[in-house]
Motif scaffolding. Structure first.
Motif, short mmCIF file in Angstrom:
data_model
loop_
_atom_site.label_atom_id
_atom_site.label_comp_id
_atom_site.label_asym_id
_atom_site.label_seq_id
_atom_site.Cartn_x
_atom_site.Cartn_y
_atom_site.Cartn_z
N MET A 1 62.07 41.75 51.77
CA MET A 1 61.94 40.32 51.52
C MET A 1 62.33 40.04 50.07
N LYS A 2 63.32 39.18 49.89
CA LYS A 2 63.80 38.86 48.54
C LYS A 2 63.01 37.68 47.97
N TRP A 3 61.75 37.96 47.64
CA TRP A 3 60.85 36.89 47.24
C TRP A 3 60.91 36.57 45.75
N GLU A 4 61.43 37.49 44.95
CA GLU A 4 61.46 37.27 43.51
C GLU A 4 62.28 36.02 43.18
N GLY A 5 61.78 35.21 42.31
CA GLY A 5 62.47 33.98 41.94
C GLY A 5 62.03 32.77 42.73
N GLY A 6 61.17 32.99 43.75
CA GLY A 6 60.66 31.86 44.51
C GLY A 6 59.71 31.02 43.68
N ARG A 7 59.52 29.78 44.09
CA ARG A 7 58.64 28.87 43.35
C ARG A 7 57.21 29.38 43.39
N ARG A 8 56.51 29.23 42.27
CA ARG A 8 55.13 29.67 42.18
C ARG A 8 54.23 28.51 41.76
N GLY A 9 53.23 28.25 42.58
CA GLY A 9 52.32 27.15 42.30
C GLY A 9 51.07 27.55 41.57
N GLY A 10 50.86 28.87 41.41
CA GLY A 10 49.68 29.34 40.70
C GLY A 10 48.57 29.80 41.62
N VAL A 11 47.71 30.65 41.10
CA VAL A 11 46.55 31.15 41.84
C VAL A 11 45.31 31.00 40.98
N GLU A 12 44.16 31.12 41.61
CA GLU A 12 42.89 31.21 40.90
C GLU A 12 42.54 32.69 40.85
N ASP A 13 42.66 33.30 39.70
CA ASP A 13 42.54 34.74 39.57
C ASP A 13 41.16 35.13 39.05
N ARG A 14 40.33 35.67 39.93
CA ARG A 14 38.99 36.09 39.57
C ARG A 14 38.88 37.61 39.45
N ARG A 15 39.98 38.29 39.48
CA ARG A 15 39.94 39.75 39.39
C ARG A 15 39.36 40.18 38.04
N GLY A 16 38.52 41.20 38.12
CA GLY A 16 37.92 41.72 36.90
C GLY A 16 36.67 41.00 36.45
N LEU A 17 36.26 39.99 37.20
CA LEU A 17 35.08 39.22 36.81
C LEU A 17 33.80 39.76 37.42
N GLY A 18 33.91 40.72 38.34
CA GLY A 18 32.71 41.19 39.03
C GLY A 18 32.32 40.17 40.09
N GLY A 19 31.25 40.46 40.81
CA GLY A 19 30.84 39.53 41.86
C GLY A 19 29.54 39.94 42.49
N PRO A 20 29.08 39.17 43.47
CA PRO A 20 27.77 39.36 44.10
C PRO A 20 27.76 40.46 45.14
N GLY A 21 27.73 41.71 44.70
CA GLY A 21 27.57 42.82 45.64
C GLY A 21 28.82 43.13 46.41
N MET A 22 28.79 44.19 47.19
CA MET A 22 29.94 44.57 47.99
C MET A 22 29.45 45.40 49.17
N PHE A 76 53.52 38.10 44.04
CA PHE A 76 53.93 38.05 45.44
C PHE A 76 53.06 37.08 46.23
N VAL A 77 51.75 37.22 46.09
CA VAL A 77 50.83 36.32 46.79
C VAL A 77 51.09 34.87 46.38
N ASP A 78 51.26 34.64 45.10
CA ASP A 78 51.52 33.30 44.58
C ASP A 78 52.79 32.72 45.21
N THR A 79 53.85 33.50 45.25
CA THR A 79 55.13 33.01 45.76
C THR A 79 55.06 32.70 47.25
N VAL A 80 54.50 33.61 48.03
CA VAL A 80 54.43 33.39 49.48
C VAL A 80 53.50 32.23 49.81
N HIS A 81 52.34 32.18 49.15
CA HIS A 81 51.39 31.09 49.40
C HIS A 81 52.00 29.74 49.04
N THR A 82 52.71 29.68 47.92
CA THR A 82 53.37 28.44 47.52
C THR A 82 54.44 28.04 48.51
N SER A 83 55.22 29.02 48.98
CA SER A 83 56.26 28.75 49.96
C SER A 83 55.68 28.19 51.25
#
Length: 280
Positions: A1-22, A76-83
């Motif tokens: 999939m040639k996804w590079e260069g696709g429009r990106r609308g942005g994500v809410e990135d919570r990675r690295g923040l920890g969270g309520p259990g797992m 990648f997630v940003d591009t596909v989700h925006t598309s």
């Protein structure tokens, strides 16, 4: 999939923040049983999560970065989700309707959602209460290595399927089906859930057709990767792997064959009108 260069609308990135259990676990059977909680066997996240306490959720939302992630997996997630959202904006406009795009949240292990506490073991899911798609990127390894659905387009199919649930929510389909499920037997409610999930598969196919028409980003084998993912997450395939037998009355997402069929239906013309799984 040639996804590079696709429009990106942005994500809410919570990675690295920890969270309520797992949720822990090990081995392929444990993984399948854990994922069965929502993504594969169709339990509404508002039901799954209602008993879990949301801790640190407000802090996560305040601290999360919102914008275009710099790592390849996030991009990648940003591009596909925006598309996917762009495709549905156009389709709704063509019908004289307004479409409010979904948002996507990247997190690790666990995070607060409008439906309660989201866990990585649930796999990617859509929360209708806050119009967000939630993804812990560790799921890609599960999809590839343990479920055998390899390739970037298998991942794109998953994202487009979740945006398909957002489309259903925008159209009022989700609320209507949930109301119907409360009035019928468990077997009948499962059948309605299957139709809802197969329609989301069909909507993923609609996106696949329309995004390629616009971007020409399909490569050899991409559609086969999406079909492989649809097959891997069929109720019959997962039940056979986890419990050694298949119980059709308990299906909530549909068989592998049906999931493939409806993705192909959406992809054949890119017409949402072809996705009336309820009439079918």
């Amino acid at each position: 999939m040639k996804w590079e260069g696709g429009r990106r609308g942005g994500v809410e990135d919570r990675r690295g923040l920890g969270g309520p259990g797992m949720i822990g676990g090990g081995g392929i059977v444990a993984v399948i049983l854990a994922l069965a909680g929502y993504y594969f066997f169709g339990i509404d996240p508002q039901t799954v999560l209602s008993g879990l306490e949301a801790v640190q959720g407000g802090q996560q939302q305040q601290q999360a970065s919102v914008g275009a992630p710099q790592d390849e997996a996030g991009a990648f997630v940003d591009t596909v989700h925006t598309s996917a959202n762009d495709a549905w904006v156009e389709l709704f406009q063509a019908q004289g309707k307004s479409y409010q795009p979904s948002r996507v949240v990247l997190y690790e292990a666990a995070t607060n959602t409008g439906c309660g506490t989201g866990q990585a073991a649930m796999g990617p899911f859509y929360c209708p209460a806050d119009n967000r798609v939630y993804i812990d990127l560790s799921f890609w390894s599960t999809l590839d290595q343990q479920l055998g659905a390899k390739g970037d387009y298998a991942r794109a199919y998953v994202i487009a399927h979740e945006v398909g649930h957002h489309v259903q929510n925008q159209l009022g389909i989700t609320d209507y089906i949930q109301q119907q499920e409360r009035q019928v037997s468990k077997t009948q409610a499962n059948a309605l859930s299957v139709k809802l999930e197969l329609q989301a598969d069909c909507y993923a196919g609609v996106w696949a057709y329309r995004s390629n028409t616009k971007m020409n980003w399909l490569e050899a084998g991409d559609i086969e990767e999406a079909i492989g993912a649809a097959s891997a997450v069929g109720d019959d395939t997962l039940q056979q792997a986890s419990q050694g037998r298949v119980v059709p009355d308990s299906f909530t997402h549909g068989s592998s064959a049906d999931r493939i069929k409806w993705f192909k239906t959406g992809f054949s013309r890119g017409n949402p009108a072809d996705c009336d799984t309820f009439a079918a």
